[in-house]
Design a protein around this motif. Structure first.
Motif, PDB file in Angstrom:
ATOM      1  N   ARG A  28       3.555   5.887  -5.627  1.00 31.95           N
ATOM      2  CA  ARG A  28       3.440   6.219  -6.766  1.00 31.95           C
ATOM      3  C   ARG A  28       2.311   6.858  -7.374  1.00 31.95           C
ATOM      4  O   ARG A  28       2.253   7.886  -8.288  1.00 31.95           O
TER       5      ARG A  28
ATOM      6  N   GLU B 178      10.590  -2.136  -6.871  1.00 30.93           N
ATOM      7  CA  GLU B 178      10.852  -2.535  -8.418  1.00 30.93           C
ATOM      8  C   GLU B 178       9.760  -2.934  -9.003  1.00 30.93           C
ATOM      9  O   GLU B 178       9.417  -2.563 -10.205  1.00 30.93           O
TER      10      GLU B 178
ATOM     11  N   ASP C 106       0.900  -1.252   0.039  1.00 36.25           N
ATOM     12  CA  ASP C 106      -0.210  -0.092  -0.256  1.00 36.25           C
ATOM     13  C   ASP C 106       0.726   1.320  -0.080  1.00 36.25           C
ATOM     14  O   ASP C 106       0.656   2.082  -0.735  1.00 36.25           O
ATOM     15  N   ALA C 107       1.838   1.229   0.783  1.00 36.16           N
ATOM     16  CA  ALA C 107       2.806   2.368   0.860  1.00 36.16           C
ATOM     17  C   ALA C 107       3.308   2.809  -0.232  1.00 36.16           C
ATOM     18  O   ALA C 107       3.484   4.016  -0.959  1.00 36.16           O
TER      19      ALA C 107
ATOM     20  N   ARG D 183      13.307   9.333  -1.084  1.00 40.18           N
ATOM     21  CA  ARG D 183      14.580   8.893  -1.302  1.00 40.18           C
ATOM     22  C   ARG D 183      15.016   8.023   0.118  1.00 40.18           C
ATOM     23  O   ARG D 183      15.616   7.217   0.319  1.00 40.18           O
TER      24      ARG D 183
ATOM     25  N   ARG E  11       6.694  -1.942  -8.855  1.00 39.92           N
ATOM     26  CA  ARG E  11       5.883  -0.710  -9.212  1.00 39.92           C
ATOM     27  C   ARG E  11       6.631   0.376 -10.048  1.00 39.92           C
ATOM     28  O   ARG E  11       6.205   1.677 -10.161  1.00 39.92           O
ATOM     29  N   GLY E  12       7.806  -0.234 -10.710  1.00 40.59           N
ATOM     30  CA  GLY E  12       8.403   0.785 -11.637  1.00 40.59           C
ATOM     31  C   GLY E  12       9.479   1.631 -11.078  1.00 40.59           C
ATOM     32  O   GLY E  12      10.139   2.491 -11.674  1.00 40.59           O
ATOM     33  N   PHE E  13       9.657   1.506  -9.800  1.00 39.96           N
ATOM     34  CA  PHE E  13      10.929   2.489  -9.203  1.00 39.96           C
ATOM     35  C   PHE E  13      12.084   1.888  -9.180  1.00 39.96           C
ATOM     36  O   PHE E  13      12.351   0.674  -9.232  1.00 39.96           O
ATOM     37  N   ARG E  14      13.112   2.786  -9.109  1.00 43.19           N
ATOM     38  CA  ARG E  14      14.537   2.070  -9.258  1.00 43.19           C
ATOM     39  C   ARG E  14      14.883   1.979  -7.676  1.00 43.19           C
ATOM     40  O   ARG E  14      15.086   3.129  -7.060  1.00 43.19           O
ATOM     41  N   SER E  15      15.020   0.744  -7.312  1.00 40.59           N
ATOM     42  CA  SER E  15      15.199   0.549  -5.777  1.00 40.59           C
ATOM     43  C   SER E  15      16.646   1.252  -5.389  1.00 40.59           C
ATOM     44  O   SER E  15      16.733   1.909  -4.359  1.00 40.59           O
TER      45      SER E  15
ATOM     46  N   ALA F 177      17.547   4.190  -6.162  1.00 43.93           N
ATOM     47  CA  ALA F 177      17.327   5.706  -5.633  1.00 43.93           C
ATOM     48  C   ALA F 177      16.924   5.792  -4.390  1.00 43.93           C
ATOM     49  O   ALA F 177      16.939   6.774  -3.668  1.00 43.93           O
ATOM     50  N   PHE F 178      16.624   4.702  -3.583  1.00 43.72           N
ATOM     51  CA  PHE F 178      16.134   4.621  -2.041  1.00 43.72           C
ATOM     52  C   PHE F 178      17.541   3.892  -1.430  1.00 43.72           C
ATOM     53  O   PHE F 178      17.141   3.449  -0.166  1.00 43.72           O
TER      54      PHE F 178
ATOM     55  N   THR G  54       2.523   1.727  -3.533  1.00 43.33           N
ATOM     56  CA  THR G  54       1.286   2.185  -4.307  1.00 43.33           C
ATOM     57  C   THR G  54       0.965   3.652  -4.240  1.00 43.33           C
ATOM     58  O   THR G  54       0.579   4.561  -4.962  1.00 43.33           O
TER      59      THR G  54
END
Lengths: 688, 240
Positions: free
Chosen positions: A77, A454, A71-72, A93, A456-460, A462-463, A74
């Motif tokens: 995004r 990953e 949920d977090a 980040r 949901r389309g994020f570049r992990s 970057a975090f 989602t």
């Protein structure tokens, strides 16, 4: 404080650059006011979970479950489509789950300065919410040197600079007192010399009186705190009391001297330390001064060569006995006058709140001081809690317990709590937190979060800051760790060390509506010691002896007792008390009519006026001496002249004090000389 | 006649009189204005064009395509959105996607409401974040129309190089806003003056673009209120 003047082209960037240059120039004499943003973020990133209170543990556990992580991510995004995603203080980040934000809010470290909207800069200074003013903390007893450095930096960037805060208020007050007291003292002495010269028909005697009285004054100033905003009007009042004690003709007026000397003894009952300090020095000085002037001046004047001084020359004039006869007032009219005095006094006391803290009215502050209070914080509502320990770490651990106790007052009783104690845990708690963190299995949760990002389309990558942190061995927020961390520069000014041990300060920002702060008891049953102007005000409010009436009644009782002991005449003592009480009530009424706000600073003036009216009645009016009206008028004139000299000063507090004395000087002769004597028994119109 | 013999021809006298009066009148009485640069003229034209459409706007609904380029993402995020504006100070950007979000600006308050239940809304008020306040004010002014001075009070306005009817607003140098927002680019319809696109360039590298199509201006209040009622329902759910 650095600020951008209205017509200056300077920007917030210039303010921040000037502040950086000032930090370099000042070195160790500068310290952060708030926890520097980067260092605080680093500390919270490392210790956010450990600092969460026990009540939040279940919520955190829920937040780290698989469903909650999905949920977090989602929601993260979903928020990306908003143009405000990066503008609302969110830092995905470093804190994609909002844990750091939540920890800061839960422990309360971000609450300070919220009432004015000021924010802590990266280096720890305060920037106002419009970015037009910057406040920095200078650790210096005499900050003139630092001010010169800042002035140079500010001028080159078209910025304004000023010293503000408690120190500024203190310097300003000292400056204003220094500017005003000499001229007021000269005017008072000159006025008194003129009145006495007219009364005595001599130049030498008044001079001797004034020299003797001034000597007593110097001794009294030496016994107390010297010339300050509170003490100077009392010193002038002492001068008047000593000179007034020397009035009269041949017979030494014992009651006048003793009643005036005991006038300020009731100050000892009040909760104001600055006034209490005067109770006994006044008694000694006024008693010695009164008798010195009364019996010492003639030999001294003769020694100076004033051979013409004889019994007849002092106060003797061409005024005939017929003209000096006191007007006979019907008793009913006297009673009406007394009734009016009581009514006026009652209305005056109802119109004001007599229970207030002793705050000297210095008049309007400079614009910069007002801006400081408006844009940053009001020092009057800050309260300090001190936590003690034999070592620095122990004091810090105690502060962490105290800070958590104080946090229970937020937001009902106080706006915010701030201090290094909020960022650490006591040793006993560290063990249980370590166990709890182990139960959370953070490396596994981090791996799960990485997968969700990953997906949901994020570049992990970057975090990375948050994903790499918890997988390594966890550090715990210990007191020793904080004292060795980059935050130490902010922590140091909060620690005071002495040979008895160490003390760590925690600050409370109170509500501006003046609601009282409850007594704070920690879990061991110990009462936390809180200090600050607001606490002093509350203590005064709770004190049963803070009212004007308590002190006035005490003065009347002491005065009446003395009159009775000296004169052995009970009705006379009652009438003297009536004269004193009515005069002070009418003076209170006159002050209200003049629009002067009630203040404990006026209490010495009211007590002295009451004593002067009592003494005047006993010494001059009671026996219907032929020159009594003139003696009364001259005694009143002394107070009027002295009062007006104070009223001519720059400080409103002194002006009010002076006006109270002058009003008393005008009212007392009427009551002591005309109204009250007509209530007494009829005596033969003979001169004793 | 004698004067002419001294060297003053009729033509030279007339020329001197015209020149002198020209010199005297120009600066003092303002008969002639300072020459405008080509950039200034282009900017004035664009502002007039924008204002001609925006000033007439009582309410507006348009379809929008949002794109965000961010270093957080592998690919740019693209969503389909509806823009609903009610003059003077209410704006909704409602994602069509059920897993998207709604941004609601109401005066000086900005809210980001997630469509997914159970995720907390983000709230910003005028005192909190200067960059958010700046952007919300500029967006509202762009849609409601404003004087040139009103827009200029938010930063420097200029016409960017390149083709198209575009205006660029740059926050003042050295301001707190400039540390977060680098510039805001507005693309105008060359005929009507309606806003076709808005692009926000952020200092940390993100770029957010809103492309508007199918503008419907000054509709009946019911259709506008329905959109705001939906947002209010989301708000009530989140309890912000």
């Amino acid at each position: 404080m650095l600020w951008i003047p209205a017509e200056s082209p300077a920007t917030s960037e210039d303010l921040l650059l000037a502040a950086l240059a000032a930090h370099e120039a000042m070195g160790d004499r500068w310290a952060p006011i708030g926890a520097p943003a980067h260092e605080l973020a680093w500390w919270l990133d490392t210790h956010a979970l450990a600092l969460m209170p026990t009540e939040a543990h279940e919520d955190v556990r829920r937040q780290l479950r698989d469903v909650a992580l999905t949920d977090a991510v989602t929601a993260l995004r979903a928020r990306l489509s908003s143009p405000f995603f990066n503008l609302v203080g969110e830092e995905p980040r470093r804190d994609p789950l909002g844990l750091r934000e939540r920890a800061a809010a839960t422990i309360g470290i971000d609450g300070m300065w919220r009432s004015t909207g000021a924010r802590v800069t990266d280096t720890g200074d305060l920037l106002d919410r419009r970015g037009r003013a910057l406040l920095m903390l200078v650790l210096s007893e005499s900050p003139e040197g630092e001010l010169a450095v800042l002035d140079e930096l500010a001028r080159s960037r078209e910025l304004g600079v000023a010293l503000v805060g408690y120190h500024r208020a203190e310097l300003e007050a000292r400056d204003r007192v220094g500017r005003s007291w000499r001229s007021a003292a000269i005017v008072a002495l000159a006025g008194l010399a003129a009145v006495l010269a007219l009364w005595r028909r001599s130049l030498w005697l008044p001079l001797v009186d004034l020299v003797l009285a001034s000597g007593v004054l110097l001794a009294a100033a030496g016994m107390t705190s010297g010339v300050t905003a509170v003490s100077f009007p009392i010193l002038v009042a002492l001068l008047l009391a000593v000179v007034a004690a020397g009035m009269g003709r041949r017979d030494p007026s014992g009651p006048m001297v003793v009643v005036l000397a005991t006038a300020l003894l009731p100050l000892w009952l009040t909760p104001y330390p600055a006034l209490r300090a005067w109770a006994f020095p006044w008694f000694i000085a006024a008693l010695l001064g009164g008798f010195l002037v009364r019996w010492g001046r003639r030999p001294i004047a003769q020694w100076f060569g004033e051979g013409a001084i004889g019994e007849g020359a002092i106060g003797e004039g061409a005024i005939g006995e017929a003209r000096s006869r006191r007007p006979a007032v019907p008793r009913w009219l006297a009673f009406v006058c007394i009734g009016i005095a009581i009514a006026v006094g009652a209305m005056a006391v109802r119109a004001r709140d007599p229970v207030v803290a002793l705050e000297v009215n210095f008049g309007p502050w400079p614009d910069e001081q007002e801006r400081f209070v408006r844009d940053f914080f009001d020092p009057a509502v800050l309260v300090r809690a001190t936590s003690l320990g034999s070592t620095r770490a122990e004091a810090m651990e105690r502060a962490s317990v105290d800070a958590r106790t104080l946090m229970k007052l937020v937001p009902t009783d106080t706006v915010a709590v701030s201090g290094p104690g909020l960022l650490v845990l006591p040793q006993a708690m560290l063990v249980s937190r370590q166990r709890w963190l182990a139960e959370l299995d953070l490396p596994d949760r981090v791996a799960r979060l990485r997968g969700e990002l990953e997906l949901r389309g994020f570049r992990s990558d970057a975090f990375g800051e948050v994903l790499h942190g918890p997988s390594t061995e966890l550090e715990l927020p210990s007191a020793a760790g904080l004292l060795e961390s980059p935050l130490v520069r902010w922590v140091e000014p909060a620690i005071r060390s002495s040979k008895d041990g160490h003390a760590v300060t925690t600050w409370l920002d109170l509500h501006r509506d003046g609601r009282p702060l409850p007594v704070v008891i920690d879990d061991t049953g110990r009462r936390l010691e809180l200090r600050g102007p607001a606490i002093a005000r509350e203590q005064v409010g709770r004190s049963p002896t803070s009212g004007v009436f308590v002190a006035l009644l005490a003065q009347l009782w002491i005065g009446m007792l003395i009159v009775w002991l000296i004169e052995r005449d009970l009705p006379c003592a009652w009438l003297a008390g009536l004269a004193g009480g009515c005069t002070s009530l009418l003076v209170l009424g006159a002050l209200t009519w003049l629009g002067i706000e009630g203040s404990p600073g006026l209490l010495p003036a009211l007590l002295l006026i009451s004593a002067m009216a009592m003494g005047s009645y006993v010494a001059f009016a009671r026996h219907r001496a032929p020159r009594a009206p003139f003696e009364l008028a001259a005694t009143g004139g002394i107070f009027v002249v002295g009062g007006l000299a104070l009223a001519s000063a720059e400080l409103p507090a002194w002006q009010h004090f002076g006006l109270a004395l002058a009003a008393g000087g005008l009212i007392a002769p009427w009551f002591a000389g005309i109204v009250i004597p007509n209530l007494g028994r009829r005596e033969p119109r003979t001169v004793p | 006649m004698n004067s002419f013999k001294l060297g003053w021809s009729r033509r030279s006298v007339l020329r001197a009189v015209v020149l002198a009066s020209g010199c005297a009148l120009q600066p003092r009485w303002g008969w002639a204005t300072a020459p405008e640069s080509a950039d200034d003229r282009r900017l004035v034209n664009r502002l007039e064009l924008w204002n001609a459409y925006a000033r007439k706007t009582r309410n507006l609904i348009a379809h929008a395509a949002i794109e965000r380029k961010s270093s957080l993402l592998h690919q740019p995020l693209r969503t389909s959105t509806t823009l609903v504006f009610r003059a003077p100070a209410s704006l909704l950007l409602r994602d069509d996607d059920r897993s998207g979000s709604t941004t609601w600006i109401e005066g000086s308050t900005v809210r980001i409401l997630s469509h997914t239940e159970g995720t907390a809304a983000k709230l910003v008020t005028s005192d909190d974040e200067p960059a958010a306040v700046w952007l919300s004010e500029v967006l509202l002014r762009l849609l409601a129309g404003d004087s040139d001075e009103g827009l200029r009070s938010h930063g420097v306005i200029r016409v960017p190089s390149g083709r198209g009817y575009r205006i660029e607003i740059v926050p003042s140098t050295g301001s707190l806003v400039r540390k977060i927002i680098r510039s805001l680019l507005i693309d105008l319809d060359p005929v009507v003056g309606a806003i076709q696109a808005i692009e926000v360039a952020e200092a940390q590298g993100d770029r957010w673009t809103l492309e508007l199509t199918d503008h419907r201006q000054n509709l009946d209040d019911a259709s506008i209120e329905a959109a705001f009622a939906d947002a209010a329902a989301l708000l009530a759910r989140d309890g912000v």
